[in-house]
Scaffold this motif. Structure first.
Motif, PDB file in Angstrom:
ATOM      1  N   ALA A 199       0.830  -1.202   0.000  1.00  0.00           N
ATOM      2  CA  ALA A 199       0.000   0.000   0.000  1.00  0.00           C
ATOM      3  C   ALA A 199       0.869   1.259   0.000  1.00  0.00           C
ATOM      4  N   ARG A 200       1.959   1.217   0.777  1.00  0.00           N
ATOM      5  CA  ARG A 200       2.857   2.378   0.830  1.00  0.00           C
ATOM      6  C   ARG A 200       3.548   2.583  -0.504  1.00  0.00           C
ATOM      7  N   PHE A 201       3.934   1.496  -1.156  1.00  0.00           N
ATOM      8  CA  PHE A 201       4.573   1.600  -2.468  1.00  0.00           C
ATOM      9  C   PHE A 201       3.640   2.277  -3.470  1.00  0.00           C
ATOM     10  N   ARG A 202       2.394   1.847  -3.513  1.00  0.00           N
ATOM     11  CA  ARG A 202       1.443   2.430  -4.465  1.00  0.00           C
ATOM     12  C   ARG A 202       1.167   3.895  -4.126  1.00  0.00           C
ATOM     13  N   GLU A 203       1.165   4.220  -2.861  1.00  0.00           N
ATOM     14  CA  GLU A 203       0.992   5.610  -2.444  1.00  0.00           C
ATOM     15  C   GLU A 203       2.160   6.466  -2.925  1.00  0.00           C
ATOM     16  N   VAL A 204       3.376   5.938  -2.795  1.00  0.00           N
ATOM     17  CA  VAL A 204       4.571   6.667  -3.221  1.00  0.00           C
ATOM     18  C   VAL A 204       4.574   6.866  -4.729  1.00  0.00           C
ATOM     19  N   VAL A 205       4.196   5.836  -5.472  1.00  0.00           N
ATOM     20  CA  VAL A 205       4.174   5.932  -6.938  1.00  0.00           C
ATOM     21  C   VAL A 205       3.213   7.022  -7.403  1.00  0.00           C
ATOM     22  N   ALA A 206       2.124   7.200  -6.683  1.00  0.00           N
ATOM     23  CA  ALA A 206       1.126   8.198  -7.079  1.00  0.00           C
ATOM     24  C   ALA A 206       1.465   9.603  -6.590  1.00  0.00           C
ATOM     25  N   ALA A 207       2.473   9.730  -5.733  1.00  0.00           N
ATOM     26  CA  ALA A 207       2.791  11.016  -5.115  1.00  0.00           C
ATOM     27  C   ALA A 207       3.807  11.794  -5.945  1.00  0.00           C
ATOM     28  N   PRO A 208       3.913  13.116  -5.694  1.00  0.00           N
ATOM     29  CA  PRO A 208       4.947  13.912  -6.377  1.00  0.00           C
ATOM     30  C   PRO A 208       6.341  13.393  -6.033  1.00  0.00           C
ATOM     31  N   GLY A 209       7.254  13.565  -6.946  1.00  0.00           N
ATOM     32  CA  GLY A 209       8.630  13.171  -6.705  1.00  0.00           C
ATOM     33  C   GLY A 209       9.005  11.827  -7.274  1.00  0.00           C
ATOM     34  N   CYS A 210       8.008  11.068  -7.741  1.00  0.00           N
ATOM     35  CA  CYS A 210       8.293   9.748  -8.281  1.00  0.00           C
ATOM     36  C   CYS A 210       8.321   9.741  -9.803  1.00  0.00           C
ATOM     37  N   HIS A 211       7.807  10.811 -10.414  1.00  0.00           N
ATOM     38  CA  HIS A 211       7.747  10.884 -11.874  1.00  0.00           C
ATOM     39  C   HIS A 211       8.358  12.189 -12.343  1.00  0.00           C
TER      40      HIS A 211
END
Length: 395
Positions: A199-211
């Motif tokens: 769940a934390r991984f998917r949250e991080v992927v959707a957050a700013p800073g990952c793309h």
């Protein structure tokens, strides 16, 4: 030229080092004591290269393969690495020496041990200046290694040519860093660590800073999906789940397979955030996986990778059964039947535990953001200010 060794409490050790007067320097301490190298921009047109020792040796072996048809490949590689250095035998030359800064000089591979003596003899012959850090004093390098007799001339050269500094300290500054929840998931703090990590991984992927800006074309980040990245020597590393600059691996897929430093370096060059699922307790049953995990943590730490993990225990718990031969003898009949007795792993475990703890600290996360995702810095700065105010109220 100055060399700064930053402690993890945002303080600096500083050693002035005029490279035209001092040939080489080696700084060492036990694991978990700070020795990180920060080299200022070169002066007097000196060529300065700062690199982790594992990365350096991978580069050397790649160059040796490319030069395999010349009469003396090792000397040719030395010329590649120090093309503008002046020979020590030519005092009339005004060409400044090149400066090679090696982080974490630790030899465990017989192929590295066999060539280091002559490689550095060639580099020093060309006037190269070496500045290095290590967990071990020169006499303890490659201890009990296979065919160590081939390595002894390199130790003798280090002791002759280097000014050796012992930076041992009774304080492990990494363990003084404040740990943050939401990076390391294990029971009893988290009833379902694996589910929390995903769940934390998917949250991080959707957050700013990952793309990177504009990557999604205005459509929003794509859902995580399998991906492959290129590794040295034409191989591919399969990433089970990736989104933007974040990668997700079950532990068995990354450390339970015959992968090595080249794979981990490629992973860290392509992703700045890593989620590692179901890290086990290490024992004699998974000795190879334990060694790969240590190498992975070293590489991730050197690249300032943000690490999320679900595990069977806290970092120290993972290595409870990893013992040196001396510790095993002292344990006697109380030695666990599945104890992992390995001097190299036992030596490295404190460093690994320390780095796993530091990787959860706010200071480490700010280093990660500065290097990989500046968009995260404002929120981290705000968190640091809140913690500072809370600390003042407590005092």
């Amino acid at each position: 030229e100055s060399v700064f060794f930053d402690s993890l409490a945002e303080r600096n050790f500083c050693f002035s080092n005029f490279f035209f007067e001092v040939q080489t320097r080696l700084f060492f301490s036990r694991p978990a004591h700070s020795r990180s190298l920060l080299v200022l921009p070169p002066i007097n047109n000196q060529q300065t290269r700062r690199v982790h020792f594992h990365d350096f040796m991978l580069d050397v072996h790649a160059r040796l393969r490319a030069r395999s048809r010349v009469s003396d490949p090792l000397r040719a590689v030395a010329a590649d690495l120090a093309p503008s250095s002046s020979s020590t035998s030519s005092s009339s030359s005004s060409s400044p020496p090149s400066v090679l800064c090696l982080d974490e000089l630790f030899v465990h591979d017989v192929a590295d041990a066999a060539i280091l003596s002559r490689l550095f003899a060639c580099l020093w012959e060309r006037g190269t200046v070496l500045v290095a850090t290590s967990n071990r004093a020169p006499d303890a390098l490659y201890e009990n290694g296979l065919q160590r007799v081939l390595f002894l001339p390199f130790i003798a050269s280090l002791k002759q040519r280097c000014v050796v500094h012992d930076m041992c300290s009774p304080v492990d500054y990494r363990k003084l860093a404040h740990a943050h929840r939401g990076l390391w998931f294990s029971k009893p703090d988290w009833p379902e660590p694996n589910r929390e990590l995903e769940a934390r991984f998917r949250e991080v992927v959707a957050a700013p800073g990952c793309h990177p800006p504009g990557e999604d074309g205005g459509k929003g980040p794509a859902a995580p999906a399998p991906r492959s990245v290129s590794v040295m020597m034409g191989r591919e590393l399969h990433v089970p789940l990736a989104g933007g600059s974040a990668a997700y691996f079950p532990f068995a897929d990354l450390c339970g397979k015959p992968l090595g430093s080249a794979d981990f370096i490629s992973l860290c060059e392509n992703f700045h955030t890593l989620a590692l699922d179901d890290v086990p307790l290490f024992s004699n049953d998974n000795a190879a996986a334990a060694a790969r995990f240590v190498a992975l943590v070293d590489t991730a730490y050197d690249h300032r990778i943000r690490l999320f993990a679900s595990a069977r225990g806290q970092p120290a718990d993972l290595f409870a059964k990893v013992l040196s031969q001396a510790e095993a003898r002292a344990a006697g009949i109380s030695l666990p039947p599945d104890a992992l007795v390995d001097d190299n792993l036992a030596f490295a475990k404190e460093r690994t535990i320390s780095r796993l703890i530091e990787a959860q600290s706010l200071s480490y996360l700010m280093d990660h953001a500065r290097q990989h995702a500046p968009v995260l810095l404002p929120a981290l700065e705000e968190l640091r200010e809140k913690e500072a105010k809370t600390g003042l109220r407590k005092n």
